[in-house]
Design a protein around this motif. Structure first.
Motif, PDB file in Angstrom:
ATOM      1  N   GLY A   1      -3.007  -2.842   3.751  1.00  0.00           N
ATOM      2  CA  GLY A   1      -2.271  -2.341   3.959  1.00  0.00           C
ATOM      3  C   GLY A   1      -1.147  -4.127   4.592  1.00  0.00           C
ATOM      4  O   GLY A   1      -1.910  -4.762   3.801  1.00  0.00           O
TER       5      GLY A   1
ATOM      6  N   LYS B   1       1.622  -1.900   8.210  1.00  0.00           N
ATOM      7  CA  LYS B   1       1.816  -0.403   7.389  1.00  0.00           C
ATOM      8  C   LYS B   1       0.895  -0.425   6.003  1.00  0.00           C
ATOM      9  O   LYS B   1       0.624  -1.479   5.307  1.00  0.00           O
ATOM     10  N   THR B   2       0.351   0.486   6.036  1.00  0.00           N
ATOM     11  CA  THR B   2      -0.979   1.088   4.874  1.00  0.00           C
ATOM     12  C   THR B   2      -0.300   1.088   3.941  1.00  0.00           C
ATOM     13  O   THR B   2       0.878   1.739   3.833  1.00  0.00           O
TER      14      THR B   2
ATOM     15  N   ASP C   1       0.482   6.608   8.679  1.00  0.00           N
ATOM     16  CA  ASP C   1       1.139   4.971   7.656  1.00  0.00           C
ATOM     17  C   ASP C   1       1.017   3.327   7.973  1.00  0.00           C
ATOM     18  O   ASP C   1       1.341   2.559   7.960  1.00  0.00           O
ATOM     19  N   TYR C   2       0.831   3.290   9.828  1.00  0.00           N
ATOM     20  CA  TYR C   2       1.074   2.301  10.490  1.00  0.00           C
ATOM     21  C   TYR C   2      -0.349   1.967  11.296  1.00  0.00           C
ATOM     22  O   TYR C   2      -0.768   2.838  12.083  1.00  0.00           O
TER      23      TYR C   2
ATOM     24  N   GLU D   1       3.584  -5.372   8.706  1.00  0.00           N
ATOM     25  CA  GLU D   1       5.184  -5.764   8.938  1.00  0.00           C
ATOM     26  C   GLU D   1       5.424  -6.860  10.642  1.00  0.00           C
ATOM     27  O   GLU D   1       6.669  -6.818  10.433  1.00  0.00           O
TER      28      GLU D   1
ATOM     29  N   LEU E   1       0.980  -5.262  13.287  1.00  0.00           N
ATOM     30  CA  LEU E   1       1.062  -4.073  13.172  1.00  0.00           C
ATOM     31  C   LEU E   1       1.350  -4.328  11.568  1.00  0.00           C
ATOM     32  O   LEU E   1       1.767  -5.291  10.907  1.00  0.00           O
TER      33      LEU E   1
ATOM     34  N   ASN F   1       5.328   7.147  12.590  1.00  0.00           N
ATOM     35  CA  ASN F   1       4.034   6.951  12.170  1.00  0.00           C
ATOM     36  C   ASN F   1       3.892   8.229  11.522  1.00  0.00           C
ATOM     37  O   ASN F   1       3.200   8.858  13.064  1.00  0.00           O
TER      38      ASN F   1
ATOM     39  N   ILE G   1       6.514   4.370  15.775  1.00  0.00           N
ATOM     40  CA  ILE G   1       4.864   3.180  15.080  1.00  0.00           C
ATOM     41  C   ILE G   1       4.462   2.383  16.057  1.00  0.00           C
ATOM     42  O   ILE G   1       5.138   2.047  17.602  1.00  0.00           O
TER      43      ILE G   1
END
Length: 382
Positions: free
Chosen positions: A128, A92-93, A152-153, A131, A90, A56, A81
């Motif tokens: 996002g 994910k961008t 990123d997350y 996930e 969760l 991440n 992550i």
């Protein structure tokens, strides 16, 4: 939406990437035509940092910037992550909204939200894809939005996560259909300025994502709209494509003289994104009982704060001046969406999206807001 909504950047005004105004990093513009808007995707070049995509990546605030964001103010790090607890998701961008308020959040000045603390992930509105979910109301693959930060997350409380409208492309939901842009433009225009047919309205920062929407909403009400911009290209866009009645280039025009020329009977309302000289000159030319929606102060974000000249005109002209933040006005989301969707469908609202590629380029991209290099609603495609 119809093909008539598409705005294609004229070849004569295409950015010259070797000019002095070009970013100091390589960009390759690709214009994607979609109904209702122009999407300008640009790759900001290859990052010098090597990262593992399984980790991440996070932008961490290391110092309070002085002026534009510089090397060392932020650091790109890798973290594991995150794992989930019950009720969390969760995400994910995919896209990060880049807005002038980022520069406010980096400072420790008094502001409308707590500042980003040194050592924290840089705050940002993002969208996002889910996930993993431990919340019954969301499933893997759902597209959502929220304050995900520059990473990123991110993990979010499922009950507080906003599921996005699947009928609208994700980048567009950061444009005129969003809280940040749509609610801001709608509330300032319709609820504070309460613009009416036949009135004259001034919009500062008129070629920006908010300002351009404000002007078009005001035109839909029958107002006469004057915008301020910082380039000839932007001046031609808002007048020839968006239908603004007049334009002032604050870099080359005598603001006071040009405003008198364009508004000989005075100004009834103003939507202000910038403060500075445009606000100061407009105050002198406001009509009695005029209204000002104070949305932004971009003229001051990278410099020491200064007082407003002609402040006394608020008293002399009995003006109503109201500052506002879009997050306070979420109850107007439905009303805003109805108006904006109708405007786009009827070819009365056009807009641009400027999609930059690469999380690693965040510091360079956010500085584009203050140099005028962006073309439309600025965001990063992670």
């Amino acid at each position: 939406m119809t093909a008539a909504n598409v705005y294609v950047r004229p070849t004569a005004y295409a950015p010259n990437m070797r000019s002095s105004r070009a970013p100091r990093f390589t960009t390759t513009p690709v214009t994607l035509q979609r109904a209702g808007k122009t999407v300008l995707r640009r790759s900001c070049g290859r990052s010098k940092q090597v990262v593992k995509m399984a980790a991440n990546r996070q932008w961490i605030l290391r110092k309070r910037p002085e002026g534009p964001v510089k090397d060392g103010d932020l650091e790109l790090v890798e973290k594991p992550i995150p794992t989930l607890k019950a009720g969390e998701v969760l995400i994910k961008t995919t896209h990060i909204s880049i807005d002038p308020t980022h520069r406010i959040w980096m400072s420790d000045a008094p502001q409308y939200m707590p500042c980003v603390e040194i050592g924290d992930v840089m705050r940002a509105v993002s969208s996002g894809v889910v996930e993993e979910s431990k919340f019954d109301g969301l499933s893997k693959g759902d597209v959502v939005g929220g304050f995900g930060g520059c990473q990123d997350y991110f993990v979010a409380d499922g009950s507080a996560t906003n599921k996005l409208d699947p009928s609208i492309p994700v980048p567009d939901q950061m444009g005129p259909f969003s809280m940040l842009i749509g609610i801001t433009a709608f509330y300032g225009t319709m609820k504070i300025c309460k613009v009416k047919a036949g009135e004259t309205m001034v919009v500062s920062g008129a070629a920006g994502a908010v300002g351009s929407l404000v002007g078009q909403l005001a035109k839909m009400q029958g107002a006469r709209v004057i915008g301020t911009v910082g380039s000839q290209e932007k001046a031609e866009w808002i007048t020839k494509e968006l239908g603004f009645d007049g334009v002032i280039n604050y870099k080359t025009d005598d603001i006071a003289a040009k405003l008198k020329e364009l508004a000989p009977d005075g100004v009834d309302c103003m939507f202000d994104n910038t403060a500075g000289p445009v606000l100061e000159e407009t105050l002198l030319q406001m009509n009695n009982f005029g209204r000002i929606a104070l949305c932004g102060l971009i003229n001051q974000y990278n410099v020491d704060k200064v007082g407003v000249k002609n402040y006394d005109m608020i008293l002399m002209r009995r003006l109503a001046v109201q500052g506002f933040i879009c997050t306070d006005q979420l109850e107007h989301m439905g009303e805003m969406l109805a108006m904006v969707k109708a405007g786009v469908a009827e070819d009365k609202i056009k807009y641009k999206l400027d999609v930059q590629k690469g999380l690693e380029n965040y510091p360079k991209v956010v500085n584009m807001l203050f140099t005028g290099e962006n073309a439309g609603k600025l965001m990063i495609e992670v």
